[in-house]
Motif scaffolding. Structure first.
Motif, short mmCIF file in Angstrom:
data_model
loop_
_atom_site.label_atom_id
_atom_site.label_comp_id
_atom_site.label_asym_id
_atom_site.label_seq_id
_atom_site.Cartn_x
_atom_site.Cartn_y
_atom_site.Cartn_z
N ASN A 44 32.19 46.93 43.81
CA ASN A 44 32.09 46.00 44.93
C ASN A 44 30.69 46.06 45.54
N PHE A 45 30.18 47.27 45.73
CA PHE A 45 28.85 47.46 46.28
C PHE A 45 27.81 46.74 45.43
N ARG A 46 27.85 46.94 44.13
CA ARG A 46 26.87 46.30 43.23
C ARG A 46 27.00 44.78 43.24
N SER A 47 28.23 44.31 43.25
CA SER A 47 28.47 42.87 43.24
C SER A 47 27.89 42.21 44.49
N TYR A 48 28.21 42.77 45.65
CA TYR A 48 27.69 42.19 46.89
C TYR A 48 26.18 42.36 47.00
N ARG A 49 25.65 43.48 46.54
CA ARG A 49 24.20 43.69 46.57
C ARG A 49 23.50 42.65 45.70
N THR A 50 24.06 42.37 44.52
CA THR A 50 23.50 41.37 43.63
C THR A 50 23.51 40.00 44.29
N THR A 51 24.61 39.66 44.94
CA THR A 51 24.70 38.38 45.62
C THR A 51 23.66 38.27 46.72
#
Length: 78
Positions: free
Chosen positions: A12-19
């Protein structure tokens, strides 16, 4: 985002950071700066961001951007 990382929810952290990174890049390319006024955050801006992601990264958007950018508001232009 930091809360996800602290709780061990790394995906989740990586996904939101990428966004966030993609959105910042979009704003920089569109407006020539990292931030826009709060009033500029309208549905059309986010539809443009979704199009930008598809064009720039070949349809690659993270799960976070795909879910939060699919229009579910009451404007009726889904």
């Amino acid at each position: 985002m930091k809360g996800y990382k602290r709780r061990g929810q790394i995906e989740n952290f990586r996904s939101y950071r990428t966004t966030c990174r993609k959105f910042t890049a979009f704003i920089e390319e569109t407006y020539g700066r990292e931030e826009v006024p709060f009033g500029a955050l309208e549905a059309e801006l986010f539809r443009e961001f979704r199009t930008y992601c598809y064009e720039k990264w070949g349809g690659s958007t993270s799960a976070a951007s795909a879910s939060c950018l699919s229009c579910t508001c009451s404007c009726g232009t889904r």
